[in-house]
Scaffold this active site. Structure first.
Site, PDB file in Angstrom:
ATOM      1  N   HIS A 132      72.812 145.045  37.640  1.00  0.00           N
ATOM      2  CA  HIS A 132      73.520 146.318  37.759  1.00  0.00           C
ATOM      3  C   HIS A 132      74.090 146.795  36.418  1.00  0.00           C
ATOM      4  CE1 HIS A 132      77.505 144.482  37.308  1.00  0.00           C
ATOM      5  NE2 HIS A 132      76.939 143.450  37.908  1.00  0.00           N
ATOM      6  N   HIS A 141      60.479 145.398  26.116  1.00  0.00           N
ATOM      7  CA  HIS A 141      59.714 144.566  27.046  1.00  0.00           C
ATOM      8  C   HIS A 141      60.605 143.423  27.555  1.00  0.00           C
ATOM      9  CE1 HIS A 141      55.913 141.776  27.513  1.00  0.00           C
ATOM     10  NE2 HIS A 141      56.629 141.843  28.605  1.00  0.00           N
TER      11      HIS A 141
HETATM   12  C1  COA Z   1      60.091 132.832  19.200  1.00  0.00           C
HETATM   13  C2  COA Z   1      58.619 133.102  18.929  1.00  0.00           C
HETATM   14  C3  COA Z   1      58.397 134.603  18.714  1.00  0.00           C
HETATM   15  C4  COA Z   1      58.223 132.344  17.685  1.00  0.00           C
HETATM   16  O1  COA Z   1      56.870 132.508  17.464  1.00  0.00           O
HETATM   17  P1  COA Z   1      56.249 132.065  16.034  1.00  0.00           P
HETATM   18  O2  COA Z   1      56.904 132.880  14.951  1.00  0.00           O
HETATM   19  O3  COA Z   1      54.757 132.145  16.157  1.00  0.00           O
HETATM   20  O4  COA Z   1      56.778 130.606  15.844  1.00  0.00           O
HETATM   21  P2  COA Z   1      56.021 129.189  15.937  1.00  0.00           P
HETATM   22  O5  COA Z   1      55.300 129.039  17.245  1.00  0.00           O
HETATM   23  O6  COA Z   1      55.240 129.016  14.681  1.00  0.00           O
HETATM   24  O7  COA Z   1      57.251 128.185  15.936  1.00  0.00           O
HETATM   25  C5  COA Z   1      58.132 128.062  14.821  1.00  0.00           C
HETATM   26  C6  COA Z   1      59.214 127.089  15.191  1.00  0.00           C
HETATM   27  O8  COA Z   1      60.065 127.672  16.176  1.00  0.00           O
HETATM   28  C7  COA Z   1      60.069 126.850  17.374  1.00  0.00           C
HETATM   29  N1  COA Z   1      60.047 127.785  18.507  1.00  0.00           N
HETATM   30  C8  COA Z   1      59.105 128.699  18.792  1.00  0.00           C
HETATM   31  N2  COA Z   1      59.437 129.369  19.895  1.00  0.00           N
HETATM   32  C9  COA Z   1      60.602 128.861  20.318  1.00  0.00           C
HETATM   33  C10 COA Z   1      61.430 129.147  21.421  1.00  0.00           C
HETATM   34  N3  COA Z   1      61.119 130.121  22.293  1.00  0.00           N
HETATM   35  N4  COA Z   1      62.566 128.447  21.563  1.00  0.00           N
HETATM   36  C11 COA Z   1      62.891 127.464  20.680  1.00  0.00           C
HETATM   37  N5  COA Z   1      62.138 127.153  19.610  1.00  0.00           N
HETATM   38  C12 COA Z   1      61.000 127.853  19.443  1.00  0.00           C
HETATM   39  C13 COA Z   1      58.790 126.024  17.299  1.00  0.00           C
HETATM   40  O9  COA Z   1      58.909 124.831  18.022  1.00  0.00           O
HETATM   41  C14 COA Z   1      58.692 125.788  15.810  1.00  0.00           C
HETATM   42  O10 COA Z   1      59.599 124.773  15.441  1.00  0.00           O
HETATM   43  P3  COA Z   1      59.259 123.729  14.247  1.00  0.00           P
HETATM   44  O11 COA Z   1      59.137 124.561  12.997  1.00  0.00           O
HETATM   45  O12 COA Z   1      60.457 122.825  14.249  1.00  0.00           O
HETATM   46  O13 COA Z   1      57.977 123.071  14.653  1.00  0.00           O
HETATM   47  C15 COA Z   1      57.732 132.672  20.144  1.00  0.00           C
HETATM   48  O14 COA Z   1      57.548 131.275  20.196  1.00  0.00           O
HETATM   49  C16 COA Z   1      58.263 133.153  21.474  1.00  0.00           C
HETATM   50  O15 COA Z   1      59.096 132.517  22.128  1.00  0.00           O
HETATM   51  N6  COA Z   1      57.718 134.320  21.898  1.00  0.00           N
HETATM   52  C17 COA Z   1      57.985 134.917  23.179  1.00  0.00           C
HETATM   53  C18 COA Z   1      56.678 134.880  23.972  1.00  0.00           C
HETATM   54  C19 COA Z   1      56.816 135.530  25.308  1.00  0.00           C
HETATM   55  O16 COA Z   1      57.864 135.640  25.889  1.00  0.00           O
HETATM   56  N7  COA Z   1      55.692 135.996  25.811  1.00  0.00           N
HETATM   57  C20 COA Z   1      55.676 136.686  27.087  1.00  0.00           C
HETATM   58  C21 COA Z   1      54.615 137.703  27.058  1.00  0.00           C
HETATM   59  S1  COA Z   1      54.467 138.484  28.597  1.00  0.00           S
END
Ligand code: COA
Length: 203
Positions: A132, A141
């Site tokens: 709410h 998104h």
């Molecule tokens: C946060 C996010 C954008 C980072 O993506 P990225 O820049 O490609 O990062 P990486 O996958 O290379 O990860 C980098 C570091 O962050 C950490 N990390 C990534 N996503 C994380 C998350 N959601 N929570 C905690 N840590 C996260 C990884 O473990 C990695 O740690 P390390 O360096 O110690 O190994 C992505 O992981 C994420 O959560 N995106 C949202 C996806 C989503 O909701 N999709 C739905 C679509 S409908």
């Protein structure tokens, strides 16, 4: 009276919107996509042309079925004079006093509760919860299963990641990405990526 609908984009997100259009009893004319040839079969329809060919369909209503907030914004600005379609899955729950902007989509089992306001060209993805009195900006998104408690403000062009949680009475400024599974317990005033529990700014 049904709408004749054209979806911009022919990828995974477009398929989910196509399904909503049909389940809403509207008529899906097809898809416009800049990377696929006109006439290509896609999902349960066809690619009609590229984005520019929207002008050939003056009576259609358009929805941008592309997950990237930036790309949706670019295309929305390009489609001058177009009439936009708002897609709401029949199983979504929409409370009293809710307003949803043009071109937004609300996926299956999403809940938007009383007096929440959702901007234009947003995605409220599967089973997301917008409680709410929330105020959600344009081109934002809310991913599947993300949960925003009461009286949360989210700016424009934000992405709240899958399964993330936002505590009540929090503000998140424009241009913020909340990582998958994060828990936001303090307001965010600087654009950027925030991850973890509690959510903290990443690199
Ligand atoms: C946060 C996010 C954008 C980072 O993506 P990225 O820049 O490609 O990062 P990486 O996958 O290379 O990860 C980098 C570091 O962050 C950490 N990390 C990534 N996503 C994380 C998350 N959601 N929570 C905690 N840590 C996260 C990884 O473990 C990695 O740690 P390390 O360096 O110690 O190994 C992505 O992981 C994420 O959560 N995106 C949202 C996806 C989503 O909701 N999709 C739905 C679509 S409908």
């Amino acid at each position: 009276m049904y709408n004749n609908v054209i979806i911009i984009g022919a990828g995974g997100h477009a398929k989910v919107i196509a399904d909503i259009v049909r389940k809403s009893g509207d008529n899906l004319l097809g898809f416009l996509d800049d990377k696929k040839e006109a006439g290509t079969a896609f999902f349960d329809g066809f690619v009609l042309g590229n984005t520019d060919s929207y002008r050939e369909y003056p009576d259609a209503r358009f929805i941008i079925g592309i997950g990237s907030n930036e790309v949706r914004k670019e295309i929305a600005q390009k489609l001058k004079g177009a009439s936009f379609y708002t897609a709401i899955h029949p199983t979504a729950v929409i409370g009293e006093g809710v307003t949803i902007g043009e071109g937004s989509c609300v996926m299956a089992k999403a809940v938007i509760n009383a007096d929440a306001t959702v901007g234009a060209h947003c995605i409220l993805n599967t089973a997301s919860v917008v409680e709410h009195d929330n105020l959600i900006g344009d081109f934002t998104h809310i991913s599947p299963g993300a949960c925003l408690a009461g009286t949360v403000n989210v700016g424009d062009g934000c992405h709240i990641g899958i399964g993330a949680t936002v505590k009540n009475n929090i503000s998140i400024c424009s241009g913020v990405l909340i990582g998958a599974g994060a828990v936001v317990v303090k307001s965010i005033i600087e654009p950027g990526t925030y991850v973890g529990v509690p959510a903290r700014k990443g690199n």
